[in-house]
Write a protein that holds these residues in place. Structure first.
Motif, PDB file in Angstrom:
ATOM      1  N   TRP A   1      85.425 -14.311  32.749  1.00 51.23           N
ATOM      2  CA  TRP A   1      84.846 -12.542  32.403  1.00 51.23           C
ATOM      3  C   TRP A   1      84.125 -12.172  31.564  1.00 51.23           C
ATOM      4  N   GLU A   2      85.136 -11.618  30.653  1.00 52.35           N
ATOM      5  CA  GLU A   2      84.573 -10.818  29.690  1.00 52.35           C
ATOM      6  C   GLU A   2      83.874 -11.384  28.475  1.00 52.35           C
TER       7      GLU A   2
ATOM      8  N   TYR B   1      76.115  -0.731  31.976  1.00 55.80           N
ATOM      9  CA  TYR B   1      76.882  -1.587  30.932  1.00 55.80           C
ATOM     10  C   TYR B   1      75.771  -2.998  30.690  1.00 55.80           C
TER      11      TYR B   1
ATOM     12  N   ARG C   1      75.860 -14.211  36.575  1.00 55.73           N
ATOM     13  CA  ARG C   1      77.449 -14.674  36.785  1.00 55.73           C
ATOM     14  C   ARG C   1      77.196 -14.349  38.630  1.00 55.73           C
TER      15      ARG C   1
ATOM     16  N   PRO D   1      79.737  -7.199  30.430  1.00 58.27           N
ATOM     17  CA  PRO D   1      80.425  -7.103  32.037  1.00 58.27           C
ATOM     18  C   PRO D   1      81.096  -6.021  32.370  1.00 58.27           C
TER      19      PRO D   1
ATOM     20  N   THR E   1      84.405 -11.090  39.803  1.00 56.73           N
ATOM     21  CA  THR E   1      84.882 -10.800  38.238  1.00 56.73           C
ATOM     22  C   THR E   1      86.544 -10.993  38.737  1.00 56.73           C
TER      23      THR E   1
ATOM     24  N   LYS F   1      73.175 -11.515  31.938  1.00 52.98           N
ATOM     25  CA  LYS F   1      74.052 -12.290  32.105  1.00 52.98           C
ATOM     26  C   LYS F   1      75.186 -12.541  33.282  1.00 52.98           C
ATOM     27  N   TRP F   2      75.406 -11.114  33.114  1.00 54.23           N
ATOM     28  CA  TRP F   2      76.541 -10.843  33.929  1.00 54.23           C
ATOM     29  C   TRP F   2      76.387 -10.842  35.348  1.00 54.23           C
TER      30      TRP F   2
ATOM     31  N   GLN G   1      80.635 -12.792  26.581  1.00 50.87           N
ATOM     32  CA  GLN G   1      79.620 -11.933  26.508  1.00 50.87           C
ATOM     33  C   GLN G   1      78.287 -13.133  26.286  1.00 50.87           C
TER      34      GLN G   1
END
Length: 368
Positions: A365-366, A328, A90, A332, A359, A86-87, A368
């Motif tokens: 952003w943090e 990571y 993004r 993220p 980011t 996912k991160w 999950q």
């Protein structure tokens, strides 16, 4: 109808469902795909080997688009609902939006093909289509096998306005606006140094029989990055799915190809359909081995970047400074990663700066 094959029979989706049910018994895809060999066409006196030179050749006039024309491609990437995936998605989507409307770009729409079977918390942030994962146990722990199956389902169910599709991955960052590098029947792909069909002819003949031609017809590529006409991908995707399964079921192929098995399967499936790719080394760069950005279009951050404080590469050994996506897996990376020490190549510095920009600007952003 998107799903009809060249013989007017069942849709690609139904063929794959059939393969999933009786694959290990009697299903023989290679007999069927010989009917699809007409996809690659001759370009007059322009030879295949000349066409696939590095980084690109002057295209024949009969396939060259007018300079003022645009041929949009749809950006599609397969993904899981794991935090690690996912991160990356993004960041990838952030840079897609930044580059999409820049001069020279021919990027069209965007789809994250989520093969978890269920929605996640990025549905409103990133355009997403949900498809089913493979039946439990069929991937044998090799989750990448879900990629061709995801594309088969997406092509069957989605409405895609663009004529072309870019198959991308979450760990791709668009460093420049990307034009359509494909030309008609010739998709564009990136040549990987570790995809070497000629060195594995004995194994590949199990999936690409001699009557189909020399193994040099198999391009040194994976499915990503590839820009390909949608109708060609609709033909290739079910074959790619089934060749992947057959390779995974073959102990020799599974052992030798390992983590790039699905890439070999795409290359073989394309060759079975007579589809050959324009090889574009400027399509992508891979830090830390590629040092300069130059005129390349995508940064692929698949390798770890480890350096000592003198700016010397310590690959294979954790460095005093490092950026490795595998650090990571559970969430993220933090905002404002430290920049590399002096002497580290431009490609690595640019990657970290682009990650930091994304980011800093992606809301929540943090999460999950």
């Amino acid at each position: 109808m998107i799903g009809r094959n060249a013989m007017g029979r069942s849709s690609p989706l139904l063929l794959v469902l059939l393969a999933l049910g009786v694959f290990f018994a009697t299903y023989n895809l290679l007999t069927m795909v010989n009917n699809y060999r007409s996809a690659g066409k001759s370009l007059g006196g322009f030879s295949h080997h000349t066409l696939l030179s590095d980084p690109i050749v002057e295209m024949p006039k009969n396939v060259r688009r007018p300079k003022n024309s645009r041929s949009l491609f749809h950006v599609a990437l397969t993904a899981t609902d794991a935090p690690y995936s996912k991160w990356q998605c993004r960041i990838m989507y952030y840079w897609y939006k930044k580059q999409k409307d820049m001069q020279g770009s021919e990027m069209g729409g965007f789809t994250r093909i989520l093969h978890s079977g269920n929605p996640d918390n990025l549905m409103e942030e990133i355009p997403t289509v949900i498809v089913d994962p493979l039946p439990a146990g069929l991937d044998r722990g090799y989750i990448v096998l879900n990629r061709p199956w995801a594309f088969v389902q997406w092509l069957e169910k989605a409405t895609i306005e663009e004529e072309y599709i870019l198959m991308a991955e979450p760990d791709h960052v668009f460093v420049r606006p990307l034009p359509n590098l494909a030309h008609g029947d010739y998709p564009a792909g990136f040549p990987f140094f570790y995809i070497t069909p000629a060195q594995h002819e004995k194994i590949l003949r199990k999936f690409y029989p001699e009557e189909n031609g020399p193994v040099t017809n198999i391009d040194p590529i994976g499915n990503s990055p590839v820009i390909i006409r949608k109708d060609l991908l609709e033909k290739i995707a079910p074959t790619w799915m089934n060749v992947s399964l057959r390779m995974k079921d073959d102990p020799e192929a599974d052992k030798v190809f390992g983590w790039v098995l699905e890439m070999y399967a795409y290359a073989v499936a394309s060759a079975l359909h007579g589809v050959q790719h324009i090889l574009r080394r400027d399509f992508m760069l891979q830090p830390p081995w590629d040092l300069d950005i130059g005129k390349k279009f995508i940064i692929h951050f698949t390798y770890g970047c480890d350096y000592n404080l003198k700016g010397e590469l310590t690959y294979g050994k954790i460095g005093e400074w490092r950026f490795d996506k595998r650090s990571y897996l559970r969430g993220p990376p933090p905002k404002n990663l430290s920049l590399p020490p002096p002497g580290v190549p431009e490609s690595v510095v640019t990657l970290v700066k682009m990650v930091n920009e994304a980011t800093a600007n992606i809301p929540n952003w943090e999460a999950q």
